[in-house]
Design a protein around this motif. Sequence first.
Motif, PDB file in Angstrom:
ATOM      1  N   ASP A  29     -12.475  -0.689  -7.757  1.00 36.87           N
ATOM      2  CA  ASP A  29     -13.047  -1.341  -6.620  1.00 36.87           C
ATOM      3  C   ASP A  29     -12.559  -0.709  -5.125  1.00 36.87           C
ATOM      4  O   ASP A  29     -11.560  -0.250  -4.795  1.00 36.87           O
ATOM      5  CB  ASP A  29     -12.106  -2.811  -6.393  1.00 36.87           C
ATOM      6  N   ALA A  30     -13.720  -0.193  -4.513  1.00 33.43           N
ATOM      7  CA  ALA A  30     -13.375   0.584  -3.200  1.00 33.43           C
ATOM      8  C   ALA A  30     -12.564  -0.187  -2.218  1.00 33.43           C
ATOM      9  O   ALA A  30     -12.194   0.747  -1.471  1.00 33.43           O
ATOM     10  CB  ALA A  30     -14.851   0.795  -2.630  1.00 33.43           C
ATOM     11  N   SER A  31     -12.579  -1.384  -2.330  1.00 33.03           N
ATOM     12  CA  SER A  31     -11.459  -2.151  -1.577  1.00 33.03           C
ATOM     13  C   SER A  31     -10.056  -1.554  -1.442  1.00 33.03           C
ATOM     14  O   SER A  31      -9.054  -2.147  -0.767  1.00 33.03           O
ATOM     15  CB  SER A  31     -11.535  -3.540  -1.311  1.00 33.03           C
ATOM     16  N   ASP A  32      -9.755  -1.068  -2.923  1.00 39.73           N
ATOM     17  CA  ASP A  32      -8.349  -0.721  -3.108  1.00 39.73           C
ATOM     18  C   ASP A  32      -7.979   0.583  -2.555  1.00 39.73           C
ATOM     19  O   ASP A  32      -6.775   0.863  -2.883  1.00 39.73           O
ATOM     20  CB  ASP A  32      -8.132  -0.815  -4.737  1.00 39.73           C
TER      21      ASP A  32
ATOM     22  N   SER B  20      -8.074   1.010 -10.847  1.00 42.40           N
ATOM     23  CA  SER B  20      -9.426  -0.065 -10.246  1.00 42.40           C
ATOM     24  C   SER B  20     -10.470   0.962  -9.936  1.00 42.40           C
ATOM     25  O   SER B  20     -10.407   2.256  -9.718  1.00 42.40           O
ATOM     26  CB  SER B  20      -8.657  -0.551  -8.720  1.00 42.40           C
TER      27      SER B  20
ATOM     28  N   ARG C   1      -8.577   4.099   0.401  1.00 39.86           N
ATOM     29  CA  ARG C   1      -9.337   4.561   1.599  1.00 39.86           C
ATOM     30  C   ARG C   1      -9.095   6.069   1.649  1.00 39.86           C
ATOM     31  O   ARG C   1      -8.035   6.499   1.570  1.00 39.86           O
ATOM     32  CB  ARG C   1      -8.790   3.878   2.957  1.00 39.86           C
TER      33      ARG C   1
ATOM     34  N   ARG D 127     -19.230   7.494  -3.738  1.00 40.11           N
ATOM     35  CA  ARG D 127     -18.757   6.197  -4.076  1.00 40.11           C
ATOM     36  C   ARG D 127     -17.209   6.521  -4.797  1.00 40.11           C
ATOM     37  O   ARG D 127     -17.367   7.532  -5.490  1.00 40.11           O
ATOM     38  CB  ARG D 127     -19.629   5.401  -4.892  1.00 40.11           C
TER      39      ARG D 127
ATOM     40  N   ARG E 104      -3.924   0.820  -2.868  1.00 41.45           N
ATOM     41  CA  ARG E 104      -3.059  -0.684  -2.941  1.00 41.45           C
ATOM     42  C   ARG E 104      -2.122   0.032  -4.217  1.00 41.45           C
ATOM     43  O   ARG E 104      -2.463   0.434  -5.151  1.00 41.45           O
ATOM     44  CB  ARG E 104      -4.109  -1.356  -3.279  1.00 41.45           C
TER      45      ARG E 104
ATOM     46  N   TRP F   6       0.914  -1.377  -0.056  1.00 43.18           N
ATOM     47  CA  TRP F   6       0.194  -0.141   0.017  1.00 43.18           C
ATOM     48  C   TRP F   6       0.834   1.362  -0.070  1.00 43.18           C
ATOM     49  O   TRP F   6       2.058   1.253   0.537  1.00 43.18           O
ATOM     50  CB  TRP F   6      -0.864   0.140   1.238  1.00 43.18           C
TER      51      TRP F   6
END
Length: 253
Positions: free
Chosen positions: A206-209, A204, A211, A230, A167, A149
């Motif tokens: 993808d919200a998981s990538d 990406s 913060r 979002r 990420r 990260w």
Amino acid sequence: MEEKEFFREIEHAEMPWGERSIWVPVFYRDTMSVGALFAAPYERLKALLPSTRMHPIRVTPGNGVLSISCMEFRDSDLGPYNEVSISVPFTLDKPTPVFTGSLRKGPKEPYLYIHHLPVTTEIARAAGVEFAGYPKFVASIEFEREAGWVSCCLAEGERHILTLVGRQLDLRDAPRSRSHAFTVRNGRLLRSEMISSERRVGASRDASDLRLELGDHQIAQELKGLEIGRLLGYQYQPEYQSVLTPVIESLAA
């Protein structure tokens, strides 16, 4: 990065500036960046824009786009420094159709209204303010890398503004790109151009990538008031080069 073909044959002039000199256009020979686009309420973004000629990119009937980018300029004509750009992508005079950027392609060369632009050195601040009216101030911008990260923490004094954590994604080849930075000064919209080299990019949605953490600074409070939604897109660019022009166009606001 080595200085290669990207800067060849570009006229690079040294100009007197106070007790020193500055090179124009500004060459950025080695940069790393992480940046993200977020949905935010259209009317709240429009209220940030300094001219009724400017219209946020409309990604849904009620949302525009907020851009937050963190740059680590490791080698530039202004010396090494870090920067965070908080900006609003927009179109001039004619609003975009709904679903631009999703069902409809976004502008190939985006226009960005630069709302905040903190930097880590006084020369980067002074040059940006004097030559192009950039809304720069000196702040603490620290990058850390750990376990795949990259994080960028922005603060002014003891007050935390934001932390962006992304990420380190798998990379793909990306072509040369251009964007147009807009500022406002004395009732005029000023346009400069940023040209970035061919590079390797991780991207990406993808919200998981990614913060985003907001602090207690007044800028953080302003961002909270935007009701950021979002994630629309995230990019990780570990190494590239770019050229920033001086102001090349002035328009009535």
